[in-house]
Design a protein around this motif. Structure first.
Motif, PDB file in Angstrom:
ATOM      1  N   ARG A 117      43.003  -2.421  39.043  1.00  0.00           N
ATOM      2  CA  ARG A 117      42.161  -3.381  39.314  1.00  0.00           C
ATOM      3  C   ARG A 117      40.579  -1.759  39.795  1.00  0.00           C
ATOM      4  NH1 ARG A 117      45.913  -7.179  41.548  1.00  0.00           N
ATOM      5  NH2 ARG A 117      46.057  -5.483  43.248  1.00  0.00           N
ATOM      6  N   ASP A 118      41.606  -1.379  40.581  1.00  0.00           N
ATOM      7  CA  ASP A 118      40.763  -0.207  40.972  1.00  0.00           C
ATOM      8  C   ASP A 118      39.974   1.033  40.145  1.00  0.00           C
ATOM      9  OD1 ASP A 118      41.293  -1.065  43.726  1.00  0.00           O
ATOM     10  OD2 ASP A 118      43.344   0.616  43.936  1.00  0.00           O
ATOM     11  N   ILE A 119      41.276   0.670  39.186  1.00  0.00           N
ATOM     12  CA  ILE A 119      40.671   1.699  37.829  1.00  0.00           C
ATOM     13  C   ILE A 119      39.800   0.704  37.207  1.00  0.00           C
ATOM     14  CG2 ILE A 119      41.297   2.436  35.472  1.00  0.00           C
ATOM     15  CD1 ILE A 119      44.353   2.988  36.320  1.00  0.00           C
ATOM     16  N   GLU A 120      39.717  -0.243  36.803  1.00  0.00           N
ATOM     17  CA  GLU A 120      38.605  -0.755  36.399  1.00  0.00           C
ATOM     18  C   GLU A 120      37.442  -1.628  36.835  1.00  0.00           C
ATOM     19  OE1 GLU A 120      39.000  -2.721  33.227  1.00  0.00           O
ATOM     20  OE2 GLU A 120      40.582  -3.047  32.822  1.00  0.00           O
ATOM     21  N   GLN A 121      37.578  -1.249  38.195  1.00  0.00           N
ATOM     22  CA  GLN A 121      36.396  -1.329  39.283  1.00  0.00           C
ATOM     23  C   GLN A 121      35.597  -0.128  39.164  1.00  0.00           C
ATOM     24  OE1 GLN A 121      35.174  -4.396  41.448  1.00  0.00           O
ATOM     25  NE2 GLN A 121      33.061  -2.983  41.004  1.00  0.00           N
ATOM     26  N   THR A 122      36.180   0.840  39.010  1.00  0.00           N
ATOM     27  CA  THR A 122      36.045   2.817  39.016  1.00  0.00           C
ATOM     28  C   THR A 122      35.052   2.381  37.390  1.00  0.00           C
ATOM     29  OG1 THR A 122      37.498   3.830  40.373  1.00  0.00           O
ATOM     30  CG2 THR A 122      36.037   5.155  39.160  1.00  0.00           C
ATOM     31  N   ILE A 123      35.201   2.100  36.765  1.00  0.00           N
ATOM     32  CA  ILE A 123      34.545   2.342  35.524  1.00  0.00           C
ATOM     33  C   ILE A 123      33.627   0.999  35.255  1.00  0.00           C
ATOM     34  CG2 ILE A 123      34.663   1.279  32.908  1.00  0.00           C
ATOM     35  CD1 ILE A 123      37.743   2.477  33.257  1.00  0.00           C
ATOM     36  N   ALA A 124      33.296  -0.069  36.450  1.00  0.00           N
ATOM     37  CA  ALA A 124      32.451  -0.882  36.420  1.00  0.00           C
ATOM     38  C   ALA A 124      31.401  -0.100  36.674  1.00  0.00           C
ATOM     39  CB  ALA A 124      32.898  -2.193  37.085  1.00  0.00           C
ATOM     40  N   ASP A 125      31.981   0.263  38.143  1.00  0.00           N
ATOM     41  CA  ASP A 125      30.773   0.942  38.826  1.00  0.00           C
ATOM     42  C   ASP A 125      30.194   1.628  38.361  1.00  0.00           C
ATOM     43  OD1 ASP A 125      31.537  -1.258  40.892  1.00  0.00           O
ATOM     44  OD2 ASP A 125      32.571   0.048  42.161  1.00  0.00           O
ATOM     45  N   ASN A 126      30.663   2.969  37.303  1.00  0.00           N
ATOM     46  CA  ASN A 126      30.252   4.338  36.894  1.00  0.00           C
ATOM     47  C   ASN A 126      29.719   3.751  35.568  1.00  0.00           C
ATOM     48  OD1 ASN A 126      30.575   5.836  39.290  1.00  0.00           O
ATOM     49  ND2 ASN A 126      32.747   5.041  39.318  1.00  0.00           N
ATOM     50  N   ARG A 127      28.803   4.665  35.152  1.00  0.00           N
ATOM     51  CA  ARG A 127      27.728   5.135  33.732  1.00  0.00           C
ATOM     52  C   ARG A 127      29.174   5.806  32.923  1.00  0.00           C
ATOM     53  NH1 ARG A 127      24.848   8.154  31.079  1.00  0.00           N
ATOM     54  NH2 ARG A 127      23.978   7.126  29.270  1.00  0.00           N
ATOM     55  N   LEU A 128      28.931   6.521  33.087  1.00  0.00           N
ATOM     56  CA  LEU A 128      30.647   7.287  32.330  1.00  0.00           C
ATOM     57  C   LEU A 128      31.575   8.165  33.480  1.00  0.00           C
ATOM     58  CD1 LEU A 128      30.344   8.981  29.805  1.00  0.00           C
ATOM     59  CD2 LEU A 128      29.532  11.111  30.972  1.00  0.00           C
ATOM     60  N   CYS A 129      32.522   7.171  32.661  1.00  0.00           N
ATOM     61  CA  CYS A 129      34.163   8.040  33.174  1.00  0.00           C
ATOM     62  C   CYS A 129      35.451   8.567  32.392  1.00  0.00           C
ATOM     63  CB  CYS A 129      34.636   6.971  33.652  1.00  0.00           C
ATOM     64  SG  CYS A 129      33.548   5.901  34.870  1.00  0.00           S
ATOM     65  N   LEU A 130      35.423   9.586  33.052  1.00  0.00           N
ATOM     66  CA  LEU A 130      36.622  10.283  32.201  1.00  0.00           C
ATOM     67  C   LEU A 130      37.474  10.088  32.876  1.00  0.00           C
ATOM     68  CD1 LEU A 130      37.318  13.061  30.833  1.00  0.00           C
ATOM     69  CD2 LEU A 130      37.040  14.228  32.633  1.00  0.00           C
ATOM     70  N   PHE A 131      38.315  10.015  32.459  1.00  0.00           N
ATOM     71  CA  PHE A 131      40.204   8.777  32.329  1.00  0.00           C
ATOM     72  C   PHE A 131      40.998   9.592  32.101  1.00  0.00           C
ATOM     73  CE2 PHE A 131      42.567   4.727  32.326  1.00  0.00           C
ATOM     74  CZ  PHE A 131      43.702   4.979  33.383  1.00  0.00           C
ATOM     75  N   TYR A 132      42.542  10.299  32.651  1.00  0.00           N
ATOM     76  CA  TYR A 132      42.959  11.316  32.494  1.00  0.00           C
ATOM     77  C   TYR A 132      44.465  10.672  32.924  1.00  0.00           C
ATOM     78  CZ  TYR A 132      46.263  15.509  31.284  1.00  0.00           C
ATOM     79  OH  TYR A 132      46.900  16.238  31.140  1.00  0.00           O
ATOM     80  N   VAL A 133      45.274  10.071  31.499  1.00  0.00           N
ATOM     81  CA  VAL A 133      46.465   9.453  31.879  1.00  0.00           C
ATOM     82  C   VAL A 133      47.238  10.782  31.579  1.00  0.00           C
ATOM     83  CG1 VAL A 133      47.593   7.377  31.473  1.00  0.00           C
ATOM     84  CG2 VAL A 133      45.601   7.592  30.963  1.00  0.00           C
ATOM     85  N   LYS A 134      48.341  10.724  32.939  1.00  0.00           N
ATOM     86  CA  LYS A 134      49.327  11.540  32.139  1.00  0.00           C
ATOM     87  C   LYS A 134      51.243  10.636  33.096  1.00  0.00           C
ATOM     88  CE  LYS A 134      50.796  13.340  37.358  1.00  0.00           C
ATOM     89  NZ  LYS A 134      52.081  13.539  36.859  1.00  0.00           N
ATOM     90  N   ALA A 135      52.170  11.673  32.147  1.00  0.00           N
ATOM     91  CA  ALA A 135      52.798  11.370  31.994  1.00  0.00           C
ATOM     92  C   ALA A 135      54.152  11.758  32.939  1.00  0.00           C
ATOM     93  CB  ALA A 135      53.531  11.106  30.951  1.00  0.00           C
ATOM     94  N   PRO A 136      55.164  10.910  33.704  1.00  0.00           N
ATOM     95  CA  PRO A 136      56.082  11.948  34.527  1.00  0.00           C
ATOM     96  C   PRO A 136      56.656  13.112  34.075  1.00  0.00           C
ATOM     97  CG  PRO A 136      57.190   9.514  34.136  1.00  0.00           C
ATOM     98  CD  PRO A 136      55.485   9.675  33.699  1.00  0.00           C
ATOM     99  N   ASP A 137      56.723  13.828  35.156  1.00  0.00           N
ATOM    100  CA  ASP A 137      57.883  14.969  34.468  1.00  0.00           C
ATOM    101  C   ASP A 137      57.858  16.017  33.061  1.00  0.00           C
ATOM    102  OD1 ASP A 137      59.505  14.792  36.193  1.00  0.00           O
ATOM    103  OD2 ASP A 137      60.409  13.149  35.506  1.00  0.00           O
ATOM    104  N   CYS A 138      56.623  15.580  31.952  1.00  0.00           N
ATOM    105  CA  CYS A 138      55.590  16.191  31.804  1.00  0.00           C
ATOM    106  C   CYS A 138      54.739  17.327  31.655  1.00  0.00           C
ATOM    107  CB  CYS A 138      54.718  15.215  30.646  1.00  0.00           C
ATOM    108  SG  CYS A 138      53.728  15.859  29.255  1.00  0.00           S
ATOM    109  N   GLY A 139      55.522  19.052  31.926  1.00  0.00           N
ATOM    110  CA  GLY A 139      54.719  19.920  32.014  1.00  0.00           C
ATOM    111  C   GLY A 139      52.822  19.841  30.978  1.00  0.00           C
TER     112      GLY A 139
END
Length: 105
Positions: free
Chosen positions: A8-30
């Motif tokens: 919900r926070d992710i969706e709201q941040t995207i809706a509130d901003n014209r341009l967003c950079l969203f980085y997704v990482k995996a656990p224990d990934c160097g």
């Protein structure tokens, strides 16, 4: 870069901003951690860019909503729509070029 863990926070941040950079990482990934530092430095140098990250295990709905199945993944979203995607081998120059290109629109 802020750390978001709820869809919900992710969706709201995207809706509130014209341009967003969203980085997704995996656990224990160097590679994910190294690239996060690099992408974060790039994003911090562009104050008008909204940037945030999450760990794919913290919010499992991300995989289905954003079609992210591995890390690292970086998404550039303009007005809620994906305009650029980088997966695993993220070209920082290409990412910077695309950020600047969409900021100019």
């Amino acid at each position: 870069m802020i750390h978001l863990t709820d869809i919900r926070d992710i969706e709201q941040t995207i809706a509130d901003n014209r341009l967003c950079l969203f980085y997704v990482k995996a656990p224990d990934c160097g590679v994910c951690n190294v690239m996060l530092d690099k992408v974060e430095r790039l994003a911090d140098g562009i104050p008008s860019l909204c940037s945030f990250y999450t760990d794919i295990t913290e919010e499992p709905l991300i995989a289905g909503r954003f079609l992210v199945y591995s890390g690292p993944t970086v998404l550039l979203l303009m007005e809620g729509k994906e305009v650029y995607r980088g997966v695993q081998f993220i070209d920082l120059e290409e990412l910077k070029y695309n950020i600047n290109r969409f900021l100019e629109l």
